[in-house]
Design a protein around this motif. Structure first.
Motif, PDB file in Angstrom:
ATOM      1  N   GLY A  62      65.388  23.767  69.958  1.00  0.00           N
ATOM      2  CA  GLY A  62      63.974  24.013  70.200  1.00  0.00           C
ATOM      3  C   GLY A  62      63.165  23.483  69.038  1.00  0.00           C
ATOM      4  N   GLU A 100      60.325  31.911  70.046  1.00  0.00           N
ATOM      5  CA  GLU A 100      61.320  30.933  70.494  1.00  0.00           C
ATOM      6  C   GLU A 100      62.726  31.520  70.487  1.00  0.00           C
ATOM      7  OE1 GLU A 100      61.800  26.269  70.619  1.00  0.00           O
ATOM      8  OE2 GLU A 100      61.688  27.015  68.548  1.00  0.00           O
ATOM      9  N   THR A 107      67.001  32.094  78.033  1.00  0.00           N
ATOM     10  CA  THR A 107      67.589  30.913  78.669  1.00  0.00           C
ATOM     11  C   THR A 107      69.103  30.932  78.520  1.00  0.00           C
ATOM     12  OG1 THR A 107      65.584  29.630  78.264  1.00  0.00           O
ATOM     13  CG2 THR A 107      67.593  28.388  78.737  1.00  0.00           C
ATOM     14  N   LYS A 180      66.524  21.033  80.705  1.00  0.00           N
ATOM     15  CA  LYS A 180      65.959  19.997  79.843  1.00  0.00           C
ATOM     16  C   LYS A 180      64.463  20.272  79.678  1.00  0.00           C
ATOM     17  CE  LYS A 180      69.964  18.115  79.791  1.00  0.00           C
ATOM     18  NZ  LYS A 180      70.864  19.155  79.408  1.00  0.00           N
ATOM     19  N   PRO A 181      63.951  20.161  78.432  1.00  0.00           N
ATOM     20  CA  PRO A 181      62.513  20.425  78.223  1.00  0.00           C
ATOM     21  C   PRO A 181      61.665  19.353  78.894  1.00  0.00           C
ATOM     22  CG  PRO A 181      63.543  19.650  76.201  1.00  0.00           C
ATOM     23  CD  PRO A 181      64.641  19.807  77.220  1.00  0.00           C
ATOM     24  N   ASP A 182      60.510  19.783  79.377  1.00  0.00           N
ATOM     25  CA  ASP A 182      59.551  18.829  79.946  1.00  0.00           C
ATOM     26  C   ASP A 182      58.843  18.156  78.788  1.00  0.00           C
ATOM     27  OD1 ASP A 182      60.145  19.540  82.556  1.00  0.00           O
ATOM     28  OD2 ASP A 182      58.673  21.175  82.552  1.00  0.00           O
ATOM     29  N   ARG A 183      58.932  16.863  78.722  1.00  0.00           N
ATOM     30  CA  ARG A 183      58.271  16.100  77.645  1.00  0.00           C
ATOM     31  C   ARG A 183      57.150  15.271  78.259  1.00  0.00           C
ATOM     32  NH1 ARG A 183      60.257  18.520  73.223  1.00  0.00           N
ATOM     33  NH2 ARG A 183      62.482  18.398  73.088  1.00  0.00           N
TER      34      ARG A 183
END
Length: 184
Positions: A62, A100, A107, A180-183
């Protein structure tokens, strides 16, 4: 001497026969030889993010914290959530780090439930050596998956945990299932 005779003789090589059964786990020798502190001069939680994820068992990163597998797990899938900053206790964490760590913990629970079908979790932070922290200088949260059928006699009588998967296999499955993080 016949092979059968050799087998009989080999049964006596271990010394006086006893009633103990042996659980042979030669892959654990790497941990034993490393001693109680695999990284004596550096903090393992400060070092881990500096290396490739698979090498240090990191499953997700993160902005202020990351997740890795415990090198000495209580159960298969035992995760640790660590801030990147070297702080010892939860009250030293910034609001962003607290948020976080919480989000990564949630998660991690969802991912472990998906990949291992666990029935519950133990969550916790041991802060300070007196509280049981193995690495007392760097804050870390434990996420230990639990199953209704994970209790057996090994931990109670033999002080032994039977772990059905190797750490590398667990890391691969958890990392692959991690969202997967949204970029943008």
């Amino acid at each position: 001497m016949s092979e059968e005779g050799m087998a009989e003789d080999a049964a006596h090589l271990a010394g006086i026969p006893d009633a103990f059964q042996r659980l042979w786990t030669p892959h654990r020798m790497a941990y034993i030889q490393a001693g109680p502190e695999p990284l004596r001069d550096e903090c393992p939680f400060c070092e881990a993010p500096k290396h490739p994820d698979a090498e240090r068992l990191v499953v997700a990163r993160g902005e202020t914290a990351y997740v890795l597998l415990n090198l000495f797990p209580y159960n298969s899938g035992h995760l640790l959530v660590c801030p990147y900053r070297h702080i010892a206790t939860y009250d030293q964490a910034t609001p962003e780090e607290v948020a976080e760590i919480g989000a990564l913990t949630q998660t991690g629970m969802r991912v472990l439930r998906e990949v291992s079908r666990c029935d519950g979790f133990n969550l916790g932070m041991n802060q300070g050596a007196v509280a049981g922290a193995g690495v007392d200088g760097h804050l870390h949260q434990h996420i230990v998956p639990r199953w209704a059928s994970d209790a057996n006699f090994f931990p109670i009588i033999a002080k032994t945990k039977a772990l059905p998967q190797l750490l590398g296999e667990v890391r691969e499955s958890v990392a692959a299932a991690w969202p997967k993080p949204d970029r943008d």
